[in-house]
Design a protein around this motif. Sequence first.
Motif, mmCIF file in Angstrom:
data_model
loop_
_atom_site.group_PDB
_atom_site.id
_atom_site.type_symbol
_atom_site.label_atom_id
_atom_site.label_comp_id
_atom_site.label_asym_id
_atom_site.label_seq_id
_atom_site.Cartn_x
_atom_site.Cartn_y
_atom_site.Cartn_z
ATOM 1 N N ALA B 50 0.831 -1.203 0.000
ATOM 2 C CA ALA B 50 0.000 0.000 0.000
ATOM 3 C C ALA B 50 0.868 1.256 0.000
ATOM 4 O O ALA B 50 0.665 2.182 -0.793
ATOM 5 N N TYR B 51 1.871 1.266 0.875
ATOM 6 C CA TYR B 51 2.699 2.466 0.949
ATOM 7 C C TYR B 51 3.508 2.673 -0.321
ATOM 8 O O TYR B 51 3.649 3.803 -0.805
ATOM 9 N N SER B 52 4.029 1.616 -0.866
ATOM 10 C CA SER B 52 4.848 1.829 -2.061
ATOM 11 C C SER B 52 3.985 2.140 -3.270
ATOM 12 O O SER B 52 4.400 2.914 -4.141
ATOM 13 N N SER B 53 2.776 1.585 -3.308
ATOM 14 C CA SER B 53 1.881 1.974 -4.402
ATOM 15 C C SER B 53 1.551 3.452 -4.313
ATOM 16 O O SER B 53 1.507 4.149 -5.330
ATOM 17 N N MET B 54 1.313 3.892 -3.104
ATOM 18 C CA MET B 54 0.989 5.309 -2.936
ATOM 19 C C MET B 54 2.166 6.173 -3.338
ATOM 20 O O MET B 54 2.016 7.164 -4.046
ATOM 21 N N ARG B 66 9.848 10.143 -2.320
ATOM 22 C CA ARG B 66 11.188 9.681 -2.686
ATOM 23 C C ARG B 66 11.810 8.907 -1.536
ATOM 24 O O ARG B 66 12.398 7.839 -1.725
ATOM 25 N N ALA B 67 11.679 9.487 -0.344
ATOM 26 C CA ALA B 67 12.281 8.832 0.820
ATOM 27 C C ALA B 67 11.633 7.472 1.066
ATOM 28 O O ALA B 67 12.318 6.504 1.425
ATOM 29 N N LEU B 68 10.356 7.395 0.880
ATOM 30 C CA LEU B 68 9.644 6.144 1.130
ATOM 31 C C LEU B 68 10.080 5.081 0.123
ATOM 32 O O LEU B 68 10.356 3.939 0.499
ATOM 33 N N LEU B 69 10.179 5.470 -1.122
ATOM 34 C CA LEU B 69 10.592 4.506 -2.130
ATOM 35 C C LEU B 69 12.024 4.044 -1.891
ATOM 36 O O LEU B 69 12.354 2.871 -2.092
ATOM 37 N N LEU B 70 12.833 4.964 -1.444
ATOM 38 C CA LEU B 70 14.217 4.600 -1.147
ATOM 39 C C LEU B 70 14.272 3.600 -0.007
ATOM 40 O O LEU B 70 15.016 2.616 -0.053
ATOM 41 N N LYS B 71 13.468 3.868 0.989
ATOM 42 C CA LYS B 71 13.435 2.943 2.129
ATOM 43 C C LYS B 71 12.964 1.571 1.695
ATOM 44 O O LYS B 71 13.527 0.541 2.098
ATOM 45 N N VAL B 72 11.924 1.549 0.896
ATOM 46 C CA VAL B 72 11.398 0.260 0.442
ATOM 47 C C VAL B 72 12.444 -0.468 -0.373
ATOM 48 O O VAL B 72 12.653 -1.674 -0.225
ATOM 49 N N ARG B 73 13.103 0.282 -1.219
ATOM 50 C CA ARG B 73 14.091 -0.350 -2.081
ATOM 51 C C ARG B 73 15.239 -0.918 -1.259
ATOM 52 O O ARG B 73 15.688 -2.041 -1.470
ATOM 53 N N ARG B 111 8.684 14.453 12.672
ATOM 54 C CA ARG B 111 9.736 13.992 11.761
ATOM 55 C C ARG B 111 9.756 12.487 11.661
ATOM 56 O O ARG B 111 10.032 11.922 10.603
ATOM 57 N N LYS B 112 9.499 11.853 12.776
ATOM 58 C CA LYS B 112 9.509 10.390 12.729
ATOM 59 C C LYS B 112 8.345 9.858 11.920
ATOM 60 O O LYS B 112 8.450 8.804 11.291
ATOM 61 N N LEU B 113 7.259 10.555 11.965
ATOM 62 C CA LEU B 113 6.067 10.034 11.298
ATOM 63 C C LEU B 113 6.149 10.181 9.789
ATOM 64 O O LEU B 113 5.782 9.273 9.051
ATOM 65 N N VAL B 114 6.610 11.316 9.372
ATOM 66 C CA VAL B 114 6.635 11.571 7.933
ATOM 67 C C VAL B 114 7.896 10.957 7.359
ATOM 68 O O VAL B 114 8.989 11.220 7.860
ATOM 69 N N PRO B 115 7.784 10.164 6.330
ATOM 70 C CA PRO B 115 9.000 9.562 5.760
ATOM 71 C C PRO B 115 9.890 10.626 5.157
ATOM 72 O O PRO B 115 9.437 11.520 4.439
ATOM 73 N N GLY B 116 11.159 10.515 5.485
ATOM 74 C CA GLY B 116 12.100 11.510 4.986
ATOM 75 C C GLY B 116 12.104 12.783 5.788
ATOM 76 O O GLY B 116 12.700 13.777 5.400
ATOM 77 N N GLY B 117 11.419 12.769 6.916
ATOM 78 C CA GLY B 117 11.292 14.010 7.656
ATOM 79 C C GLY B 117 12.483 14.352 8.512
ATOM 80 O O GLY B 117 12.555 15.451 9.052
#
Lengths: 410, 152
Positions: B50-54, B66-73, B111-117
């Motif tokens: 769900a998160y990566s689709s979003m 970007r940060a989220l995709l990087l984390k997933v990757r 900051r912790k909640l938002v990815p890349g924050g």
Amino acid sequence: MGGNGDNNDGKAFQNGGQSVINCQSSGMRGNPFFAPAWDPVVSMSQHENFGGSSMVSQSEFTNSPYPVVMENQGNSTTSHLVHYPSDSSYAELMPKFPSYGSGSFSEMVCSFGLTECSQIANTGCHLNYSSNKEANVERTITNCVESQEDRQLTEEPIIGATPDGKRRKRVAESNSPFDPNKNAEGELQKDPSGHSSEVQKEQDEKKPRTEQNTAANLRGKQAAKQAKDNSHSGEAPNENYIHVRARRGQATNSHSLAERVRREKISERMRLLQELVPGCNKITGKAVMLDEIINYVQSLQQQVEFLSMKLATVNPELSHDIERILSKDILHSRGSNAALMGFSPGMNAHPYSHGIFPANIPIIPNTNPQFPPVPHAALDHDLQSLFQMGFDSSSAIDSLGANGRLKPEL
Amino acid sequence: MTSVHPNSTTTTRFARRFLISLSRMRRPITLGPPSDEEVCRRTRRIKLAAYSSMARAVGSRRAWSRALLLKVRNRVRFQGILRNRFLASKKKRVIKRNKASGEMNKTDMLRKLVPGGETMDICGLLEETAHYMASLATQVKVMQSIVDQYSK
């Protein structure tokens, strides 16, 4: 809802079509003559195409700007046409120059290829016409067009600019001292009429022109607010620097100015967030607002987690076509929200829907017999305890057996 | 995979991606009701999907996506071994600067909640929070309606 992200990018272009209409309805009539000085201004900005010709013509920019204007137009016509999309309106701008004295400056400026900058141009050009200083006027126009150029370069949407005052603002790229060469060039040629010393001061310390400010800027505070409205909602990274005027009775130290700009930016973002979080209309104060924001984000993340758990247990009949589900999805999303509002037994209600925050945070998932049976009884109990304890996120999540974490596991 | 349709909004893009990734995760019905552990595993995978689709539906425009995709990757490929070194050092510097106040204030929580924050200043953080909140709400809405569909 998902269009929110798209809107920010698309809005800039949507405003373009309205530019002429907006300008003409704003009613700038009876304005004294002043030249559209976008050439030297543009040379100040990062726009490298407007380099030589505009600077040269600016040296003649004294008391008879009108012929100089024509020359400017002639020199840099092509480059203007390259960068202003409404070329046809530029062509119709040319014959308007002779009728300049009748106050058609607004039409000129506006039809001169304003796209998303129209409202900013209006704001900058709505000078205090009670002021008689032509230098003032020149500078303001340059400022107006500066901002116009910036907007065109960065293509950011305009927050509703209302016309007044001589304020305009651009954002510092990095709050460090400007590149002195660029500024010297642009500023000096902008003000040949002897304000160079002031200009130097401004470019060195970001000091506002306070004497002109107090003399001419009658509505200081309002203008400040509108200048803030003029600034971008989101700053593009390639903007130059801020020109800020001190309001009446405010400190003009460069540091405090920069701080004020920063505070205003932050409060603007907080207002945006306040609109997004439901039920936060009456909250004033950053601390409480931040609390609400954090709670809301946490609750949304928990909802995602819960929904993914439900999806994991539901064995999907994936014989359905994805397209069909998708179309049903979009069509039913509104209907399902309405159903959710009434806590129908069908599904969980969104706790934050439609402003019933924060009373309805606990969701009771297992009161519905139609639910697919969650396999483990302990899991049921955990979920129930999570939601019945109210929104005590840290402890509740810890009690949740499977994914007991506050932050989603990413 | 991204079918570019006209009038595709973030919502439809996300819904499409998510449904496609859900369809990949189906399990044969003959196995009977899933065990707890399997439910947990599937939950995590679905949540990740769900998160990566979003994030993919939003694109690279936003820092949080970007940060989220990087984390997933990083998570998927290298299991956290290989990290973006620049980001790690910058993160350390920023965290040190932010922790100068001592206690953990609300900004740090955000900051912790938002990815890349972690590496953003307050201004950028607030802006990313706004966009992230909007996308999360979309995500919840779409997932909710998918669950609705499946339980009818």
